[in-house]
Design an enzyme around this catalytic site. Structure first.
Site, PDB file in Angstrom:
ATOM      1  N   LYS A  78     -43.523 -15.663 -15.963  1.00  0.00           N
ATOM      2  CA  LYS A  78     -44.845 -15.102 -15.306  1.00  0.00           C
ATOM      3  C   LYS A  78     -45.433 -15.953 -14.148  1.00  0.00           C
ATOM      4  O   LYS A  78     -45.783 -15.534 -13.123  1.00  0.00           O
ATOM      5  CB  LYS A  78     -45.762 -15.122 -16.431  1.00  0.00           C
ATOM      6  CG  LYS A  78     -47.234 -14.588 -16.134  1.00  0.00           C
ATOM      7  CD  LYS A  78     -48.151 -15.837 -16.328  1.00  0.00           C
ATOM      8  CE  LYS A  78     -48.197 -16.487 -17.592  1.00  0.00           C
ATOM      9  NZ  LYS A  78     -49.000 -17.836 -17.490  1.00  0.00           N
ATOM     10  N   LYS A 104     -52.299 -25.182 -10.339  1.00  0.00           N
ATOM     11  CA  LYS A 104     -51.276 -24.821 -11.335  1.00  0.00           C
ATOM     12  C   LYS A 104     -50.102 -24.271 -11.120  1.00  0.00           C
ATOM     13  O   LYS A 104     -49.165 -24.728 -11.386  1.00  0.00           O
ATOM     14  CB  LYS A 104     -52.056 -24.063 -12.589  1.00  0.00           C
ATOM     15  CG  LYS A 104     -51.328 -23.637 -13.593  1.00  0.00           C
ATOM     16  CD  LYS A 104     -50.882 -24.832 -14.521  1.00  0.00           C
ATOM     17  CE  LYS A 104     -49.920 -24.378 -15.592  1.00  0.00           C
ATOM     18  NZ  LYS A 104     -49.840 -25.428 -16.775  1.00  0.00           N
ATOM     19  N   THR A 143     -53.103 -19.631 -17.489  1.00  0.00           N
ATOM     20  CA  THR A 143     -52.208 -19.585 -16.331  1.00  0.00           C
ATOM     21  C   THR A 143     -52.168 -18.131 -15.676  1.00  0.00           C
ATOM     22  O   THR A 143     -51.460 -17.532 -16.373  1.00  0.00           O
ATOM     23  CB  THR A 143     -51.019 -20.347 -16.374  1.00  0.00           C
ATOM     24  OG1 THR A 143     -51.106 -21.596 -16.924  1.00  0.00           O
ATOM     25  CG2 THR A 143     -50.458 -20.380 -14.883  1.00  0.00           C
TER      26      THR A 143
HETATM   27  P1  NAP Z   1     -49.054 -17.905 -26.892  1.00  0.00           P
HETATM   28  O1  NAP Z   1     -48.559 -18.746 -28.229  1.00  0.00           O
HETATM   29  O2  NAP Z   1     -48.376 -16.580 -26.807  1.00  0.00           O
HETATM   30  O3  NAP Z   1     -50.608 -17.789 -26.934  1.00  0.00           O
HETATM   31  C1  NAP Z   1     -51.438 -16.652 -26.469  1.00  0.00           C
HETATM   32  C2  NAP Z   1     -52.401 -16.007 -27.647  1.00  0.00           C
HETATM   33  O4  NAP Z   1     -53.040 -15.010 -26.765  1.00  0.00           O
HETATM   34  C3  NAP Z   1     -51.574 -15.433 -28.530  1.00  0.00           C
HETATM   35  O5  NAP Z   1     -52.074 -15.834 -29.776  1.00  0.00           O
HETATM   36  C4  NAP Z   1     -51.785 -13.888 -28.241  1.00  0.00           C
HETATM   37  O6  NAP Z   1     -51.906 -13.280 -29.667  1.00  0.00           O
HETATM   38  C5  NAP Z   1     -53.227 -14.008 -27.706  1.00  0.00           C
HETATM   39  N1  NAP Z   1     -53.576 -12.997 -26.973  1.00  0.00           N
HETATM   40  C6  NAP Z   1     -53.037 -12.219 -26.006  1.00  0.00           C
HETATM   41  N2  NAP Z   1     -53.393 -11.056 -25.420  1.00  0.00           N
HETATM   42  C7  NAP Z   1     -54.934 -10.986 -26.141  1.00  0.00           C
HETATM   43  C8  NAP Z   1     -55.683 -10.344 -26.164  1.00  0.00           C
HETATM   44  N3  NAP Z   1     -55.845  -9.152 -25.315  1.00  0.00           N
HETATM   45  N4  NAP Z   1     -56.659 -10.287 -27.155  1.00  0.00           N
HETATM   46  C9  NAP Z   1     -56.736 -11.428 -28.055  1.00  0.00           C
HETATM   47  N5  NAP Z   1     -55.679 -12.264 -28.157  1.00  0.00           N
HETATM   48  C10 NAP Z   1     -54.857 -12.093 -27.228  1.00  0.00           C
HETATM   49  O7  NAP Z   1     -48.932 -18.659 -25.711  1.00  0.00           O
HETATM   50  P2  NAP Z   1     -49.510 -20.155 -25.201  1.00  0.00           P
HETATM   51  O8  NAP Z   1     -48.251 -20.890 -25.036  1.00  0.00           O
HETATM   52  O9  NAP Z   1     -50.499 -20.812 -25.967  1.00  0.00           O
HETATM   53  O10 NAP Z   1     -49.844 -20.180 -23.837  1.00  0.00           O
HETATM   54  C11 NAP Z   1     -51.332 -19.319 -23.422  1.00  0.00           C
HETATM   55  C12 NAP Z   1     -51.208 -19.514 -21.804  1.00  0.00           C
HETATM   56  O11 NAP Z   1     -51.289 -20.924 -21.607  1.00  0.00           O
HETATM   57  C13 NAP Z   1     -50.414 -19.130 -20.916  1.00  0.00           C
HETATM   58  O12 NAP Z   1     -50.757 -18.433 -19.821  1.00  0.00           O
HETATM   59  C14 NAP Z   1     -49.440 -19.968 -20.605  1.00  0.00           C
HETATM   60  O13 NAP Z   1     -48.644 -19.979 -19.330  1.00  0.00           O
HETATM   61  C15 NAP Z   1     -50.316 -21.163 -20.526  1.00  0.00           C
HETATM   62  N6  NAP Z   1     -49.733 -22.775 -20.742  1.00  0.00           N
HETATM   63  C16 NAP Z   1     -49.009 -22.888 -21.828  1.00  0.00           C
HETATM   64  C17 NAP Z   1     -48.560 -24.095 -22.006  1.00  0.00           C
HETATM   65  C18 NAP Z   1     -47.296 -24.581 -23.210  1.00  0.00           C
HETATM   66  O14 NAP Z   1     -46.890 -25.627 -23.167  1.00  0.00           O
HETATM   67  N7  NAP Z   1     -47.376 -23.669 -24.203  1.00  0.00           N
HETATM   68  C19 NAP Z   1     -49.029 -25.035 -21.213  1.00  0.00           C
HETATM   69  C20 NAP Z   1     -49.938 -24.880 -20.221  1.00  0.00           C
HETATM   70  C21 NAP Z   1     -50.324 -23.481 -19.988  1.00  0.00           C
HETATM   71  P3  NAP Z   1     -50.845 -12.906 -30.586  1.00  0.00           P
HETATM   72  O15 NAP Z   1     -50.886 -13.770 -31.452  1.00  0.00           O
HETATM   73  O16 NAP Z   1     -51.036 -11.569 -31.056  1.00  0.00           O
HETATM   74  O17 NAP Z   1     -49.596 -12.720 -29.736  1.00  0.00           O
END
Ligand code: NAP
Length: 342
Positions: free
Chosen positions: A244, A176, A101
């Site tokens: 965010k 979104k 997102t």
């Molecule tokens: P998350 O668990 O923090 O996953 C993000 C991943 O991206 C982490 O593993 C992080 O690495 C990695 N990352 C960040 N910057 C990076 C980079 N420069 N190079 C390589 N890897 C990188 O978050 P999430 O819950 O999966 O959410 C991800 C996205 O989906 C967000 O934008 C969120 O708003 C959206 N979203 C989430 C949900 C939900 O329910 N969780 C639902 C819909 C949409 P590290 O392991 O080092 O932190």
């Protein structure tokens, strides 16, 4: 590229959402290469047969399709445009699909930059939460037309059950953000109701069961409020990510000269939670803001960090309000973080 030639998939960002999505792609028989900032979070996929790459560029260089599912717009910029970025490294004809997102404006910029390099970049944020990612039933919100995405349909169906096409680059992200704006008010709604029930001496879970069957109910109330009732604040969906999303929505609204009171309230509350130590908690931790200080402290929050933060400048966003830096923090306008920067 025909659907039958899509075999090699790269996946960057194997966190809460990315790991299970990539798992479904692997289970469907595609060749998968993964990269994540913290390698341990990809170990489960590597054990199941995915290959590891040492950078986003290395993951992308042989790929037919590159998915990104990182955290913030700044992370998307790094992964696409940084020195080890996928935009340059991916082969001509490759599809670059951002599931994060993120900012509609950034999505348009990446689409246009890819097009001149003969690559296809489009925004495809998702809804359905961690549950949907685990079950492979996410809803995809695509910033492209149906026929542009047709070669990818089999691949996309490995982790989704519904696809909405919003036709234009960035429009998937804009749609979104509408979802997140609506979600914010649902969250504030059930958190208010829970506080009122608690103070009135009403059984909280019974109240939630009653409300969920009527007009006051929502998926957010059904799935997340019961976790708050039992003090389970693990993510799911991270506080820092809803903060965010709301910052991004408020920037969009500001550009459109629109006021969104529900989103502003939601942003103000999630920004407070972020600042007092709740950034990596699940969004249901909103309920902690209604608790007395001792209970909030026991759950891991620290209200003392806000002390002395009353000069109208020290809002804690540090220029990193999560919206991806697509506005200027120096010129005294409202950055979407809920505080006015003089
Ligand atoms: P998350 O668990 O923090 O996953 C993000 C991943 O991206 C982490 O593993 C992080 O690495 C990695 N990352 C960040 N910057 C990076 C980079 N420069 N190079 C390589 N890897 C990188 O978050 P999430 O819950 O999966 O959410 C991800 C996205 O989906 C967000 O934008 C969120 O708003 C959206 N979203 C989430 C949900 C939900 O329910 N969780 C639902 C819909 C949409 P590290 O392991 O080092 O932190």
């Amino acid at each position: 590229m025909a659907a039958s030639t899509i075999k090699r998939i790269a996946f960057v960002g194997t966190g809460i959402m990315g790991a299970p999505i990539a798992g479904h792609i692997l289970d469907a028989g595609y060749q998968l290469t993964v990269y994540n900032r913290t390698r341990e979070k990809a170990e489960g996929l590597l054990e199941r047969g995915a290959a590891w790459a040492d950078s986003p560029a290395k993951a992308a260089e042989q790929a037919d399709v590159v998915f990104t599912m990182v955290g913030l717009p700044g992370d998307v910029e790094d992964v696409y445009l940084g020195p080890d970025g996928i935009l340059e490294a991916a082969p001509k004809g490759a599809y670059l699909i951002d599931l994060t997102t993120s900012s509609p404006q950034l999505a348009r910029e990446l689409h246009d930059a890819a097009e001149v390099m003969d690559k296809h970049a489009f925004d495809c944020p998702v809804t359905g939460g961690e549950e949907g990612a685990l079950a492979g039933t996410l809803t995809l919100i695509v910033g492209a037309q149906e026929q542009q995405v047709a070669p990818l349909l089999d691949l996309l169906k490995t982790f989704s059950s519904k696809i909405f096409y919003f036709d234009n680059p960035g429009a998937g992200q804009a749609a979104k953000l509408c979802n997140q704006v609506s979600l914010a008010s649902c969250m504030v709604g059930w958190a208010d109701a829970l506080a009122l029930a608690r103070q009135s001496g009403i059984d909280e879970q019974k109240m939630l069961d009653m409300v969920s069957g009527g007009m006051g109910g929502s998926t957010a109330l059904e799935r997340l409020a019961p976790r708050a009732v039992v003090g389970d604040y693990r993510p799911g969906f991270l506080v820092e990510h809803l903060r965010k999303d709301l910052a991004l929505a408020l920037v969009e609204a500001e550009n459109l000269e629109l006021t969104l009171p529900g989103a502003e309230t939601g942003y103000m509350l999630y920004d407070t939670l972020f600042q007092v130590g709740g950034s990596r908690m699940g969004t249901q931790a909103l309920a902690l803001l209604y608790e007395d200080e001792a209970s909030a402290t026991a759950a891991g929050l620290d209200w003392s960090v806000l002390e002395g933060n009353d000069d109208g400048q020290g809002c804690g966003c540090g220029g990193g309000c999560g919206c991806g830096g697509h506005h200027d923090h120096e010129d005294g306008h409202e950055c979407g973080c809920g505080h006015h920067h003089e």
